[in-house]
Write an enzyme that holds these catalytic residues in place. Structure first.
Site, PDB file in Angstrom:
ATOM      1  N   THR A  98      -9.141   7.328  -1.435  1.00 52.69           N
ATOM      2  CA  THR A  98      -8.908   7.684  -2.836  1.00 52.69           C
ATOM      3  C   THR A  98      -7.398   7.658  -3.082  1.00 52.69           C
ATOM      4  OG1 THR A  98      -8.632  10.073  -2.515  1.00 52.69           O
ATOM      5  CG2 THR A  98     -10.902   9.245  -2.713  1.00 52.69           C
ATOM      6  N   ARG A  99      -6.987   8.104  -4.262  1.00 47.88           N
ATOM      7  CA  ARG A  99      -5.556   8.184  -4.540  1.00 47.88           C
ATOM      8  C   ARG A  99      -4.978   9.539  -4.159  1.00 47.88           C
ATOM      9  NH1 ARG A  99      -5.078   8.164  -9.639  1.00 47.88           N
ATOM     10  NH2 ARG A  99      -2.802   8.039  -9.679  1.00 47.88           N
ATOM     11  N   LYS A 100      -5.695  10.287  -3.343  1.00 50.29           N
ATOM     12  CA  LYS A 100      -5.161  11.543  -2.810  1.00 50.29           C
ATOM     13  C   LYS A 100      -4.290  11.223  -1.602  1.00 50.29           C
ATOM     14  CE  LYS A 100      -8.853  14.496  -4.561  1.00 50.29           C
ATOM     15  NZ  LYS A 100      -9.967  15.412  -4.251  1.00 50.29           N
ATOM     16  N   THR A 101      -3.149  10.632  -1.927  1.00 49.69           N
ATOM     17  CA  THR A 101      -2.206  10.189  -0.907  1.00 49.69           C
ATOM     18  C   THR A 101      -0.877  10.916  -1.095  1.00 49.69           C
ATOM     19  OG1 THR A 101      -1.645   8.335  -2.366  1.00 49.69           O
ATOM     20  CG2 THR A 101      -3.237   7.896  -0.612  1.00 49.69           C
TER      21      THR A 101
ATOM     22  N   THR B 282      -7.266  10.684   4.068  1.00 48.62           N
ATOM     23  CA  THR B 282      -5.812  10.623   3.914  1.00 48.62           C
ATOM     24  C   THR B 282      -5.180  12.016   3.908  1.00 48.62           C
ATOM     25  OG1 THR B 282      -6.176  10.340   1.524  1.00 48.62           O
ATOM     26  CG2 THR B 282      -5.640   8.376   2.809  1.00 48.62           C
TER      27      THR B 282
END
Length: 276
Positions: free
Chosen positions: A125-128, A263
């Site tokens: 996901t964009r949980k970076t 992540t």
């Protein structure tokens, strides 16, 4: 990505590495190697290689991104200026360890979910980490996962707040289809069977079941099947998915499982740099 690498490096170095300059004479050549201290999947080798080469350090890669490694394996050998090698050591190792931890966790979960659903895709996901998005996504790919969106311009992903502003699922999908190129997929996040049916009927390419229990996922899939809409869309599940419950979702026959866990919660793989 050179500007990002340069910024990361000089955030650590500052004006100079005062310890190394105080202790090590200039123009001293050494050899060193990067060693795995535990089993896992390596990632970030190309990135580390570029960092070392920027400082004129000769490298020889022994393990490549995506390779399974064991404790004691040599990932890379180095030859060059001692000051340079020791100064950039920590930054290169930190990136390697972070990326390899993500790749290792991704690889394990991919193997687990494929064991119960051979066709399912495991995606990030964009949980970076801001500033490290590209590197962390690349690590997901090295571990056999799908990167999902790198950035907001990769695809349309209509979330609950978008729907709240627009007023309806159908209206949100229609606005997206009228705005973006035909080359961009349209995905929409839903939290009920009614919204899932409306999304599929409105022409969404991907319907994401957000924060649904495995039982709720099963029920919505059956409703889509009964309405003749199941084969018209890809079904993605997301929200609160972790190693403890991921197999329950894989068993339901969904197309994609996306999770930020790979992540934001990956443990770094232990690596070290040893001077020979």
């Amino acid at each position: 990505m050179k500007p990002d690498i340069t910024r990361i490096l000089y955030d650590d170095v500052g004006f100079e590495d005062i310890t190394t300059k105080a202790l090590i004479p200039p123009d001293l050549e050494i050899e060193a190697e990067i060693i795995c201290k535990e089993d896992g999947v390596i990632a970030g080798v190309e990135l580390a290689d570029n960092i070392f080469k920027e400082f004129l350090i000769k490298t020889s890669i022994k393990r490549y991104d995506g390779d399974h490694v064991s404790a004691g394996d040599v990932v890379m050998t180095l030859q060059g200026d001692a000051r340079s090698i020791i100064t950039v050591e920590r930054t290169a190792l930190n990136l390697l360890m972070r990326m390899s931890g993500i790749a290792s966790l991704t690889s394990k979960l991919v193997k687990d979910v494929k064991g119960v659903n051979k066709n399912v895709i495991l995606a990030g996901t964009r949980k970076t980490t801001p500033g490290l998005q590209f590197f962390e996504k690349d690590a997901v790919r090295a571990g056999g996962g799908d990167t999902h969106r790198y950035r907001l311009d990769d695809a349309v992903l209509i979330k609950d707040n978008h729907i709240a502003v627009v007023g309806s699922v159908k209206g949100a999908v229609e606005r997206a289809k009228n705005y973006v190129s035909f080359t961009k997929k349209i995905e929409i996040e839903v939290e009920s069977s009614a919204d899932a049916l409306e999304a599929a009927a409105s022409g969404a390419d991907i319907v994401m079941f957000d924060n649904m229990s495995p039982e709720e996922v099963q029920n919505v899939l059956e409703e889509l099947e009964n309405a003749g809409l199941r084969e018209k869309v890809l079904i993605e599940v997301s929200g609160g998915i972790n190693p403890g419950n991921i197999l329950e979702y894989a068993e339901k026959g969904v197309d994609v499982i996306s999770t930020g866990y790979i992540t934001h919660s990956a443990k770094a793989l232990d690596l070290s740099l040893e001077v020979l």
